[in-house]
Structures are given as structure tokens and as C-alpha cells.
Design a protein around this motif. Structure first.
Motif, PDB file in Angstrom:
ATOM      1  N   LYS A 233      -2.465   0.721   4.002  1.00  0.00           N
ATOM      2  CA  LYS A 233      -1.811   1.884   3.391  1.00  0.00           C
ATOM      3  C   LYS A 233      -2.610   3.162   3.636  1.00  0.00           C
ATOM      4  O   LYS A 233      -2.046   4.218   3.951  1.00  0.00           O
ATOM      5  CB  LYS A 233      -1.648   1.661   1.883  1.00  0.00           C
TER       6      LYS A 233
ATOM      7  N   GLU B 173      -0.310  -7.461  -2.381  1.00  0.00           N
ATOM      8  CA  GLU B 173      -0.446  -6.024  -2.147  1.00  0.00           C
ATOM      9  C   GLU B 173      -1.901  -5.573  -2.091  1.00  0.00           C
ATOM     10  O   GLU B 173      -2.232  -4.625  -1.379  1.00  0.00           O
ATOM     11  CB  GLU B 173       0.325  -5.259  -3.222  1.00  0.00           C
TER      12      GLU B 173
ATOM     13  N   LEU C 124      -3.310  -5.068   1.299  1.00  0.00           N
ATOM     14  CA  LEU C 124      -2.701  -4.038   2.136  1.00  0.00           C
ATOM     15  C   LEU C 124      -3.283  -2.649   1.860  1.00  0.00           C
ATOM     16  O   LEU C 124      -2.798  -1.666   2.411  1.00  0.00           O
ATOM     17  CB  LEU C 124      -1.183  -4.011   1.904  1.00  0.00           C
ATOM     18  N   VAL C 125      -4.312  -2.572   1.034  1.00  0.00           N
ATOM     19  CA  VAL C 125      -4.898  -1.281   0.660  1.00  0.00           C
ATOM     20  C   VAL C 125      -5.402  -0.532   1.884  1.00  0.00           C
ATOM     21  O   VAL C 125      -5.146   0.667   2.071  1.00  0.00           O
ATOM     22  CB  VAL C 125      -6.035  -1.488  -0.363  1.00  0.00           C
TER      23      VAL C 125
ATOM     24  N   GLN D 244       5.723   5.915   3.706  1.00  0.00           N
ATOM     25  CA  GLN D 244       5.317   6.417   2.399  1.00  0.00           C
ATOM     26  C   GLN D 244       4.344   5.463   1.689  1.00  0.00           C
ATOM     27  O   GLN D 244       4.008   5.661   0.527  1.00  0.00           O
ATOM     28  CB  GLN D 244       6.551   6.640   1.530  1.00  0.00           C
ATOM     29  N   GLY D 245       3.945   4.400   2.388  1.00  0.00           N
ATOM     30  CA  GLY D 245       2.985   3.459   1.818  1.00  0.00           C
ATOM     31  C   GLY D 245       3.584   2.425   0.901  1.00  0.00           C
ATOM     32  O   GLY D 245       2.864   1.732   0.179  1.00  0.00           O
ATOM     33  N   ARG D 246       4.911   2.264   0.937  1.00  0.00           N
ATOM     34  CA  ARG D 246       5.570   1.290   0.066  1.00  0.00           C
ATOM     35  C   ARG D 246       5.746  -0.032   0.793  1.00  0.00           C
ATOM     36  O   ARG D 246       6.119  -0.069   1.975  1.00  0.00           O
ATOM     37  CB  ARG D 246       6.938   1.827  -0.372  1.00  0.00           C
ATOM     38  N   VAL D 247       5.509  -1.123   0.083  1.00  0.00           N
ATOM     39  CA  VAL D 247       5.654  -2.454   0.668  1.00  0.00           C
ATOM     40  C   VAL D 247       7.128  -2.819   0.799  1.00  0.00           C
ATOM     41  O   VAL D 247       7.928  -2.564  -0.104  1.00  0.00           O
ATOM     42  CB  VAL D 247       4.947  -3.507  -0.200  1.00  0.00           C
TER      43      VAL D 247
ATOM     44  N   ILE E 120       4.742  -2.133   5.587  1.00  0.00           N
ATOM     45  CA  ILE E 120       4.827  -0.983   4.692  1.00  0.00           C
ATOM     46  C   ILE E 120       5.482   0.174   5.438  1.00  0.00           C
ATOM     47  O   ILE E 120       5.382   0.280   6.672  1.00  0.00           O
ATOM     48  CB  ILE E 120       3.456  -0.557   4.128  1.00  0.00           C
TER      49      ILE E 120
ATOM     50  N   VAL F 232      -2.175   4.270   7.259  1.00  0.00           N
ATOM     51  CA  VAL F 232      -0.847   4.843   7.494  1.00  0.00           C
ATOM     52  C   VAL F 232      -0.813   6.288   6.998  1.00  0.00           C
ATOM     53  O   VAL F 232      -0.286   7.187   7.673  1.00  0.00           O
ATOM     54  CB  VAL F 232       0.249   3.998   6.807  1.00  0.00           C
ATOM     55  N   ALA F 233      -1.388   6.528   5.828  1.00  0.00           N
ATOM     56  CA  ALA F 233      -1.431   7.888   5.289  1.00  0.00           C
ATOM     57  C   ALA F 233      -2.304   8.796   6.155  1.00  0.00           C
ATOM     58  O   ALA F 233      -1.918   9.930   6.482  1.00  0.00           O
ATOM     59  CB  ALA F 233      -1.949   7.862   3.857  1.00  0.00           C
TER      60      ALA F 233
END
Length: 461
Positions: free
Chosen positions: A226, A219, A222-223, A253-256, A250, A229-230
Motif C-alpha cells: 500500500k 491485510e 499488504l502494508v 487508492q490503497g483499498r484491498v 489493491i 502504491v501511494a
């Protein structure tokens, strides 16, 4: 070249891999070319087989490629050089050109100073004893001799066209992260041909991996994805590993979504089109996946971890879809059956369009469980398989509900726990999954109790 001995640690279960300048050199690449081509000639019965060769973006890869090609052609074999690109493009070359074999120079998701080789023969993976046999050919100097040749084949555009030849998606906003890995160019070409808005990160191939380590199953890597995406209010984000055969995902909502969750969602349209089909996942996958496949009318199959083992089992069973927690996704439905993260990405976009719901909603529809991450803890190569056997014998004596497909996976009223030996490292691997936190604590305690008599240092939960 006369007899040649590889550093034993580079001959792994699924590939050949080492540290450049320490355990792996250009001389190794040349000797491997001779030994591999000799093995292909012996196994295929073709005196001048055609062998595809590709390479990733690591700084050492071009020199390795040149040495490998020299070794292969010295046996009389013919080399089809497909150049820089993702590992699945090498697989595609072998399949589409009907070649006898292929070999990809790649360090996969390992640090920049690593490199290695993934091999295929007659449409299947080269692994296990086959790799040891190739090492033995080199050790004995049993190299074929001949005058081979090499040709260059640029099939990047054909490969990308194949990825989307029957795409049935809809416009979405997607952020893509190649991690400066070998999928970068293909990702650029692919996204230009997809509907919707596409934001690209780290698409420039750079073997130093300046942005982050190219492993989307961690994870921390993936920062950046994320955040993008936001920022762009994207529907989802997609990441690739260093050689493009593993996917990270992801939601908006930024969830893996981990490998088993990705597979559970991809199974939905596949099983609608192919009722009752077998869907394969490795032993580390959540019970949620196997239950979901059964709920959808499919036939769930748990199998041993390892992309080579999964690919072989797909052929045996005729399964149209398989996957691993590590992010390898294998489509034989409308595709070739090998692990291709770019193609898996296309099918993710299709699945979202097919469902008519955001990826985040699809994720929320899956049952929730609490689980540990994959726990890897030290155990000597000389002991790791014996420890698993000892644990299995003790569990059998007390009548536990145990699956022994790969190590031991123990089912209880709370859920399950897994203990297996890594095929590639001197570690044991453990994982636990339960319906709630209290159940998870009980499973952890059971795992530790089962392991204690074998005298190994337990995992840190």
C-alpha cells in the motif's frame, strides 16, 4: 524402504504439510516419493511414468527435493526436475510436457518452519481419499521397485512466455510484491515483458520471509505494498503468497479487493466473450459476486471451499473461470484451468485495459455490503462436522432457507450467514454479510443462537 508410517496430522485434505524437524522430515519425503510414484503407476497404468518435481524457496526445500526424487526413481518412475519456482510452474510443466503426474515441494503461505507437498495426477488434483490411499501404500510397504532416472528441465522462460502469449493490455504503473516467495524470479521476468512502469518489492526469494509473512489475504501483510502504491502513484498493486498460486490486489487508492471482488471484475470480459458461461465461487464469497455474474448474463455456481474441489468442478461443468475468497483464481479460458496467481495478475491488467477505467473505479461500481471477516474458532476434529450437522438439522426443522453445498449457508431478508467445518484444521468457520450494519447484527445473533445448543465456544465478532 520397508513399511513407513507418516505422522497422521501431515496427511491433509488437499496436500501433505508439516513442521520440518517435528512432523516432517527428509525420510518422509523419500517415503512419499516411493508411495506417490507407486500410486501413479497403479492409477495411470504406465510402468515408468514421468513425474514433474518442483520446489519453493524454503530453506528445507532443496533437501526435501533430493529425498523425494530418490524415492520416486526407486520405483522405476522418471523424474522431470523443474527446479525452484512457483507452484503454477510445476502445474504448467505437467500440462505442457504431457506428464502423468507432478509434485511440488512447498509450504505455501505457512510460516518458514513448515513445508509440504502438493500433488497432481493425470491433469487433476490429488486430494482427500487419494492422499489417504498414498499414506496406506507407505504403511503397508507396497512400493514398486525399479531403476528410474531424472532429468532437469529449465522452463522458466517458456512459462513466462505462456503467461503473456496473448496479452491484450495497456501501459500501467503497477507495484508487485512477491513477499520473498517462490514467484520472485518469474515476476521479475514477467514484468520486464509487460508495457508500463513496474516497481518490484521483495522479489529476491528468501525462505525466511524477512519483509513480511507471505499471505496476501491478510491485510497486515499488504502494508508495504500500500505504501509503495501511494509513493509511486501507481494504478494498482499485486501481491503473491509463498508459492505463487494465490493473489492479493489493491487499487490505486490503497483499498484491498478480496477474492470475490477480483472474480467479479475478471468475469466481465470473460462473459462478454462467452455469454452464459458458468462462473464458480466458493461458499464464502459475497452474494454480490453471484448477483453480478447473473447480471452479466452468466451462470453463477456456489461450490465447496478447497482449490482441489473447485478445479474438479470446473472440469465437470466446463466453467472458464472460478475463484475462492482465499485468492485462488482459476482460468480455463485461454489457459489450463489451474490456480496461477501470475496468470491471474496478467488477466487483471487486461481487464483494466478492457474496461478503460481505473481499477478503483471498477471496484466502486460493485454494490457494497457489510460483512464480517472469515471467523475461525476452535472445535475438536471429532466434533466439528457433527456440530454443522446438528445446526443444519435444527435449521431444517424451523424451515430456514439453507444451502448445504459446504456446511450451511443461511439466507434471510437481511443477507446470509455461513457455518462450515475446516477441512484442514480443528476449527469451525463462520461469516455473515448484510446490506447494512443493523442487518449484520441480526445475522450475528441468528448464527450464535443456531450454534448455542451444540455447546461450542462461539466466535468473537
Amino acid at each position: 524402504m520397508s513399511a513407513y508410517r507418516f505422522e497422521p496430522t501431515i496427511l491433509r485434505e488437499y496436500d501433505i504439510r508439516g513442521i520440518v524437524g517435528k512432523t516432517l522430515s527428509g525420510a518422509d519425503a523419500q517415503a512419499l516419493g516411493q508411495a506417490f510414484a507407486t500410486y501413479v503407476i497403479d492409477q495411470s497404468g504406465v510402468s515408468a511414468p514421468r513425474i514433474a518435481v518442483g520446489y519453493d524457496g524454503r530453506l528445507s526445500s532443496p533437501d526435501m527435493e533430493a529425498a523425494l526424487v530418490d524415492g520416486i526413481t526407486s520405483t522405476g518412475a522418471q523424474v522431470v526436475r523443474v527446479g525452484l519456482g512457483p507452484t503454477p510452474m510445476l502445474y504448467y510443466a505437467a500440462a505442457s510436457e504431457k506428464l502423468e503426474a507432478g509434485i511440488m515441494i512447498t509450504g505455501s503461505h505457512n510460516p518458514p518452519d513448515y513445508n509440504g507437498f502438493k500433488m497432481m495426477l493425470m491433469g487433476g488434483p490429488v486430494y482427500g481419499k487419494m492422499i489417504q490411499d498414498i499414506g496406506q501404500i507407505a504403511a503397508e510397504g507396497r512400493f514398486k521397485k525399479g531403476v528410474g532416472s531424472s532429468v532437469s528441465l529449465d522452463l522458466m522462460d517458456r512459462y513466462v512466455s505462456r503467461l503473456i502469449q496473448d496479452f491484450k493490455g495497456a501501459p500501467l504503473t503497477v507495484v508487485w510484491d512477491a513477499g520473498n516467495g517462490a514467484a520472485g524470479v518469474a515476476m521479475e521476468k514477467l514484468t520486464r515483458r509487460l508495457p508500463g512502469r513496474h516497481i518490484l518489492l521483495n522479489e529476491v526469494i528468501d525462505g525466511t520471509f524477512p519483509a513480511h509473512h507471505p499471505d496476501p489475504t491478510e491485510e497486515k501483510n499488504l502494508v508495504q505494498l500500500k505504501a509503495a502504491v501511494a509513493e509511486h502513484r501507481a494504478d494498482l498493486g499485486i501481491a503473491f503468497d509463498g508459492d505463487g498460486d494465490r493473489i492479493g490486489l489493491i487499487d490505486g487508492q490503497g483499498r484491498v479487493l478480496w477474492g470475490d471482488q477480483i472474480l467479479a471484475l475478471l468475469a466481465r470480459p470473460v462473459l462478454e466473450a462467452l455469454p452464459g458461461a458458468t462462473i464458480i465461487a466458493d461458499v464464502k464469497a459475497s452474494q454480490v459476486l453471484f448477483d453480478e455474474v447473473a447480471r452479466l448474463g452468466g451462470t453463477p455456481m456456489m461450490w465447496a471451499t478447497g482449490h482441489s474441489l473447485i478445479k474438479k468442478q470446473m472440469k465437470v461443468t466446463g466453467a472458464p473461470l472460478a475463484g475462492e475468497m482465499s485468492g485462488h483464481i482459476f482460468f480455463a479460458d485461454r489457459y489450463f484451468g489451474f490456480d496461477d496467481a501470475l496468470y491471474a495478475a496478467v488477466r487483471v491488467l487486461e481487464t483494466v485495459a478492457w474496461a478503460g477505467k481505473p481499477l478503483a473505479t471498477l471496484r466502486d461500481e460493485l454494490p457494497t455490503r457489510v460483512n464480517t471477516p472469515e471467523l475461525r474458532f476452535p472445535c475438536a476434529d471429532t466434533r466439528k462436522f457433527a456440530v454443522v450437522t446438528e445446526v443444519k438439522e435444527r435449521l431444517t426443522q424451523v424451515g430456514a432457507n439453507v444451502s448445504t453445498v459446504d456446511g450451511v449457508r443461511v439466507n434471510t431478508a437481511d443477507g446470509w450467514w455461513l457455518l462450515r467445518a475446516s477441512n484442514t484444521q480443528d476449527v469451525l468457520v463462520a461469516r455473515c454479510e448484510a446490506a447494512d450494519a443493523a442487518g449484520l447484527e441480526r445475522l450475528k445473533a441468528e448464527l450464535l443462537a443456531a450454534l448455542a445448543p451444540s455447546g461450542v465456544t462461539p466466535p468473537q465478532f
